[in-house]
Design a protein around this motif. Structure first.
Motif, mmCIF file in Angstrom:
data_model
loop_
_atom_site.group_PDB
_atom_site.id
_atom_site.type_symbol
_atom_site.label_atom_id
_atom_site.label_comp_id
_atom_site.label_asym_id
_atom_site.label_seq_id
_atom_site.Cartn_x
_atom_site.Cartn_y
_atom_site.Cartn_z
ATOM 1 N N ILE A 40 44.285 25.541 38.158
ATOM 2 C CA ILE A 40 44.523 26.913 38.623
ATOM 3 C C ILE A 40 43.194 27.647 38.816
ATOM 4 O O ILE A 40 43.004 28.373 39.800
ATOM 5 C CB ILE A 40 45.429 27.654 37.623
ATOM 6 N N GLU A 41 42.271 27.436 37.894
ATOM 7 C CA GLU A 41 40.956 28.085 37.992
ATOM 8 C C GLU A 41 40.251 27.687 39.292
ATOM 9 O O GLU A 41 39.674 28.534 39.994
ATOM 10 C CB GLU A 41 40.107 27.695 36.784
ATOM 11 N N ILE A 42 40.303 26.405 39.628
ATOM 12 C CA ILE A 42 39.621 25.927 40.834
ATOM 13 C C ILE A 42 40.372 26.349 42.100
ATOM 14 O O ILE A 42 39.759 26.655 43.130
ATOM 15 C CB ILE A 42 39.437 24.402 40.768
ATOM 16 N N LEU A 43 41.706 26.392 42.025
ATOM 17 C CA LEU A 43 42.468 26.892 43.164
ATOM 18 C C LEU A 43 42.051 28.313 43.517
ATOM 19 O O LEU A 43 41.921 28.677 44.682
ATOM 20 C CB LEU A 43 43.970 26.860 42.854
ATOM 21 N N LEU A 44 41.838 29.130 42.489
ATOM 22 C CA LEU A 44 41.434 30.510 42.712
ATOM 23 C C LEU A 44 40.027 30.596 43.299
ATOM 24 O O LEU A 44 39.746 31.440 44.146
ATOM 25 C CB LEU A 44 41.501 31.297 41.399
ATOM 26 N N LYS A 45 39.147 29.709 42.842
ATOM 27 C CA LYS A 45 37.754 29.750 43.298
ATOM 28 C C LYS A 45 37.561 29.122 44.671
ATOM 29 O O LYS A 45 36.844 29.654 45.518
ATOM 30 C CB LYS A 45 36.862 29.013 42.295
ATOM 31 N N TYR A 48 42.932 25.187 47.918
ATOM 32 C CA TYR A 48 43.460 23.827 47.815
ATOM 33 C C TYR A 48 42.498 22.805 48.420
ATOM 34 O O TYR A 48 42.252 21.743 47.846
ATOM 35 C CB TYR A 48 44.820 23.742 48.500
ATOM 36 N N SER A 49 41.945 23.131 49.587
ATOM 37 C CA SER A 49 41.079 22.171 50.274
ATOM 38 C C SER A 49 39.806 21.888 49.490
ATOM 39 O O SER A 49 39.218 20.805 49.606
ATOM 40 C CB SER A 49 40.721 22.681 51.676
ATOM 41 N N GLY A 50 39.359 22.863 48.687
ATOM 42 C CA GLY A 50 38.130 22.671 47.919
ATOM 43 C C GLY A 50 38.349 22.087 46.540
ATOM 44 O O GLY A 50 37.389 21.845 45.804
ATOM 45 N N LEU A 51 39.596 21.841 46.192
ATOM 46 C CA LEU A 51 39.904 21.292 44.871
ATOM 47 C C LEU A 51 39.790 19.775 44.881
ATOM 48 O O LEU A 51 40.329 19.117 45.770
ATOM 49 C CB LEU A 51 41.313 21.713 44.453
ATOM 50 N N THR A 52 39.092 19.220 43.900
ATOM 51 C CA THR A 52 39.026 17.772 43.732
ATOM 52 C C THR A 52 39.403 17.422 42.294
ATOM 53 O O THR A 52 39.170 18.215 41.374
ATOM 54 C CB THR A 52 37.614 17.230 44.016
ATOM 55 N N LEU A 77 48.991 16.691 40.522
ATOM 56 C CA LEU A 77 48.328 17.651 39.645
ATOM 57 C C LEU A 77 48.638 19.084 40.082
ATOM 58 O O LEU A 77 48.975 19.943 39.259
ATOM 59 C CB LEU A 77 46.820 17.403 39.678
ATOM 60 N N VAL A 78 48.531 19.341 41.379
ATOM 61 C CA VAL A 78 48.758 20.687 41.897
ATOM 62 C C VAL A 78 50.225 21.093 41.748
ATOM 63 O O VAL A 78 50.535 22.249 41.433
ATOM 64 C CB VAL A 78 48.312 20.779 43.370
ATOM 65 N N MET A 131 50.808 27.644 51.146
ATOM 66 C CA MET A 131 50.261 27.644 52.503
ATOM 67 C C MET A 131 49.915 26.227 52.962
ATOM 68 O O MET A 131 50.102 25.872 54.121
ATOM 69 C CB MET A 131 49.026 28.540 52.573
ATOM 70 N N VAL A 132 49.417 25.416 52.043
ATOM 71 C CA VAL A 132 49.135 24.023 52.386
ATOM 72 C C VAL A 132 50.443 23.263 52.599
ATOM 73 O O VAL A 132 50.584 22.469 53.543
ATOM 74 C CB VAL A 132 48.298 23.345 51.277
ATOM 75 N N ALA A 133 51.425 23.525 51.733
ATOM 76 C CA ALA A 133 52.707 22.833 51.821
ATOM 77 C C ALA A 133 53.447 23.159 53.122
ATOM 78 O O ALA A 133 54.300 22.388 53.562
ATOM 79 C CB ALA A 133 53.581 23.193 50.619
ATOM 80 N N ARG A 134 53.110 24.281 53.736
ATOM 81 C CA ARG A 134 53.750 24.679 54.993
ATOM 82 C C ARG A 134 53.619 23.594 56.053
ATOM 83 O O ARG A 134 54.527 23.396 56.876
ATOM 84 C CB ARG A 134 53.116 25.978 55.490
ATOM 85 N N THR A 135 52.516 22.873 56.046
ATOM 86 C CA THR A 135 52.294 21.807 57.031
ATOM 87 C C THR A 135 52.219 20.430 56.372
ATOM 88 O O THR A 135 51.743 19.476 56.973
ATOM 89 C CB THR A 135 50.994 22.064 57.815
#
Length: 232
Positions: A40-45, A48-52, A77-78, A131-135
């Motif tokens: 969650i911390e990384i999602l905020l920062k 989704y695209s920047g999370l690894t 994980l997400v 928003m990612v799940a939309r596509t």
């Protein structure tokens, strides 16, 4: 060595968890909580695209192998982190709905519950995933049940509060859905424009409008009807 006594004297052994097993379960639960918090911390920062998974593991203070032991993929994980956010929202709502003032002022209570969700950081994290799940059909397939469970549980909870306050179920559903969309729209607007004083003033106006339009009847029996499906 633990020796099973199942079947001795015709009695099954009691279903007890050993201290070692409990410690292992506690460690696993703690690891999952750290991983989900880091997600969650990384999602905020970074979104989704920047999370690894590598960064999640590092943020959680764990190895990538330890992460993979609990969550095999980034999507898994997400999804788990999103579910944790929605489950926390359900608990928030239950705490607010069970306060003494909830039945006396159900709309104010529902607004308090809704703003605690949509004006706070978990909504941004969840929005990133949605928003990612939309596509992404596969991701959406797992996210929709999580959102639907939250919405249905929360609507059922507050519908009961409104009915106890004397509103019909039909009126309660209308008020809940209109209020939800007002607050949720404000929550999206807050991602680029923070004007909470204005939002609160508008919500106060909304309470006055609802109180003028809908009159509860606390002393009369309320005829129940089938409830409409809740929107996600």
């Amino acid at each position: 060595m633990t020796i099973s006594t199942a079947g001795v004297a015709g009695k099954p052994s009691p279903n007890k968890t050993s201290p070692a097993r409990r410690k292992q379960e506690d460690r696993s639960r703690d690891a999952r909580e750290r991983l989900l918090g880091a997600t969650i911390e990384i999602l905020l920062k970074r979104g989704y695209s920047g999370l690894t998974t590598k960064e999640v593991a590092k943020t959680a203070g764990m190895s990538n192998g330890a992460l993979m032991h609990h969550y095999a993929t980034k999507a898994e994980l997400v999804i788990a982190a999103t579910k944790a956010v929605y489950d926390e929202w359900i608990l928030r709502g239950q705490r607010i709905a069970r306060t003494p003032g909830a039945v006396e002022n159900p709309l104010e209570g529902f607004i308090s519950d809704s703003t605690s969700v949509y004006f706070d950081w978990p909504y941004i994290a969840a929005l990133e995933v949605v928003m990612v799940a939309r596509t992404d059909e596969a991701l959406m397939e797992h996210i929709v049940p999580v959102m639907q469970h939250y919405r249905e549980t929360t609507n059922d909870l507050w519908r009961e509060v409104f009915v106890q306050a004397g509103y019909t179920e039909s009126d309660a559903d209308t008020i809940l859905n209109l209020t939800l969309n007002i607050v949720r729209g404000m929550g999206i607007n807050r991602t680029w424009k923070r004007d909470d004083a204005r939002y609160q003033a508008l919500l106060s106006d909304w309470v006055q409008i609802v109180n003028q339009q809908y009159k509860p009847q606390p002393n009369k029996a309320v005829r129940k009807r089938p409830t409409a499906p809740a929107e996600p």
